[in-house]
Design a protein around this motif. Sequence first.
Motif, short mmCIF file in Angstrom:
data_model
loop_
_atom_site.label_atom_id
_atom_site.label_comp_id
_atom_site.label_asym_id
_atom_site.label_seq_id
_atom_site.Cartn_x
_atom_site.Cartn_y
_atom_site.Cartn_z
N ALA A 176 0.81 -1.22 0.00
CA ALA A 176 0.00 0.00 0.00
C ALA A 176 0.85 1.26 0.00
O ALA A 176 0.34 2.35 -0.29
N ASP A 177 2.13 1.15 0.35
CA ASP A 177 2.97 2.35 0.38
C ASP A 177 3.75 2.56 -0.93
O ASP A 177 4.61 3.43 -1.01
N TRP A 178 3.43 1.77 -1.96
CA TRP A 178 4.06 1.97 -3.27
C TRP A 178 2.99 2.46 -4.23
O TRP A 178 2.19 1.69 -4.74
N ARG A 179 2.98 3.77 -4.49
CA ARG A 179 2.02 4.34 -5.43
C ARG A 179 2.67 4.66 -6.77
O ARG A 179 2.00 5.21 -7.65
N PRO A 231 5.67 15.53 5.15
CA PRO A 231 6.47 14.44 5.74
C PRO A 231 6.03 13.04 5.28
O PRO A 231 6.88 12.17 5.04
N GLU A 232 4.73 12.83 5.13
CA GLU A 232 4.26 11.50 4.75
C GLU A 232 4.61 11.13 3.31
O GLU A 232 4.55 9.96 2.92
N ASP A 233 4.98 12.12 2.51
CA ASP A 233 5.34 11.86 1.11
C ASP A 233 6.84 11.73 0.88
O ASP A 233 7.27 11.39 -0.23
N GLU A 234 7.65 11.99 1.90
CA GLU A 234 9.10 11.95 1.74
C GLU A 234 9.62 10.61 1.22
O GLU A 234 10.56 10.58 0.41
N PRO A 235 9.06 9.45 1.66
CA PRO A 235 9.60 8.18 1.13
C PRO A 235 9.48 8.05 -0.39
O PRO A 235 10.22 7.26 -0.99
N GLU A 236 8.58 8.82 -1.01
CA GLU A 236 8.37 8.72 -2.46
C GLU A 236 9.03 9.87 -3.21
O GLU A 236 8.76 10.07 -4.40
N ARG A 237 9.91 10.64 -2.56
CA ARG A 237 10.45 11.86 -3.15
C ARG A 237 11.04 11.63 -4.54
O ARG A 237 10.79 12.41 -5.47
N ARG A 256 -2.14 11.66 -7.85
CA ARG A 256 -2.43 12.05 -6.47
C ARG A 256 -1.56 13.24 -6.05
O ARG A 256 -2.05 14.18 -5.40
N TYR A 257 -0.29 13.21 -6.41
CA TYR A 257 0.61 14.32 -6.08
C TYR A 257 0.11 15.62 -6.70
O TYR A 257 0.03 16.66 -6.01
N ILE A 258 -0.24 15.60 -7.97
CA ILE A 258 -0.72 16.81 -8.63
C ILE A 258 -2.01 17.31 -7.97
O ILE A 258 -2.17 18.51 -7.73
N ALA A 259 -2.94 16.40 -7.65
CA ALA A 259 -4.20 16.79 -7.03
C ALA A 259 -3.99 17.41 -5.66
O ALA A 259 -4.70 18.35 -5.27
#
Length: 271
Positions: A40-43, A60-66, A98-101
Amino acid sequence: MASRLFASVLDIATPGKFPRAQKWVWRRVYNLLSLFWTDADWRFMNYGYLPEGEPFPLKPEDEPERVFIGLYQQAVAGLPVEGARVLEVGSGRGGGSRYIARYYSPSSVTGMDYSPDTVRRARRLNDDTPGLSFENGDAEAMPFGDESFDIIVNIESSHCYGDVPAFGREVARVLKPGGWFTFADMRPKNQLTALDEHLAVPGLELVERRDISARVLAALDAAEARKSERINRSWGMKRFMSEFSGSKGSMLYKGLKNGSVVYVARRYRKL
């Protein structure tokens, strides 16, 4: 063995070589990956982009996907996204849409993907984001009316298409006059001229072109440990996933490093 299998898949899926087989192969590869890579943490399923200089802001919650978000940040930075209707063609697991939205205040974001299983997973992974929806559709025959969108985003997807010129014509059709098409993908170096010819369709003006290979390689290096940890748990597909994900030592990683594969970014405007 897995490397030879992956090489065979790449040979069949080379843009323009076997157009009928190409879409069939990629659709089934991504359906398989959707079932296999269920975290679930791989988008995201892209190679990533690590810009030079000051890092762009993230929660902070998006840092792993930077590093993976980076491909989208460079794609839309400076574009008039606020209040716009945005379409992502080839939206995969939905992290980019999701990032753009969440960061750019568009009026809506639609993610479209050719793989029904991937669309279903994207809906589940991103159902917490208002104004975001996902649809099943073909990039070469989009299920949208003329002049439906202000911005079209296409990230690391076009190499799967059997008919890239048809995709370009569809972009010009569904994009509003004055709208933007932002594109990033990789190609063998000897196919770059053909790529630009395929996207040089009436109604689209090329505004910007960049070679971003070095920053994609930097992202692959930065994401290596996290990807390796996940791949090491996939005993049945470990080697294939290493090749597919661009891990160090893979064919794609070596190609980007030695220049035989080039990762490009393009921006076009609808006249």
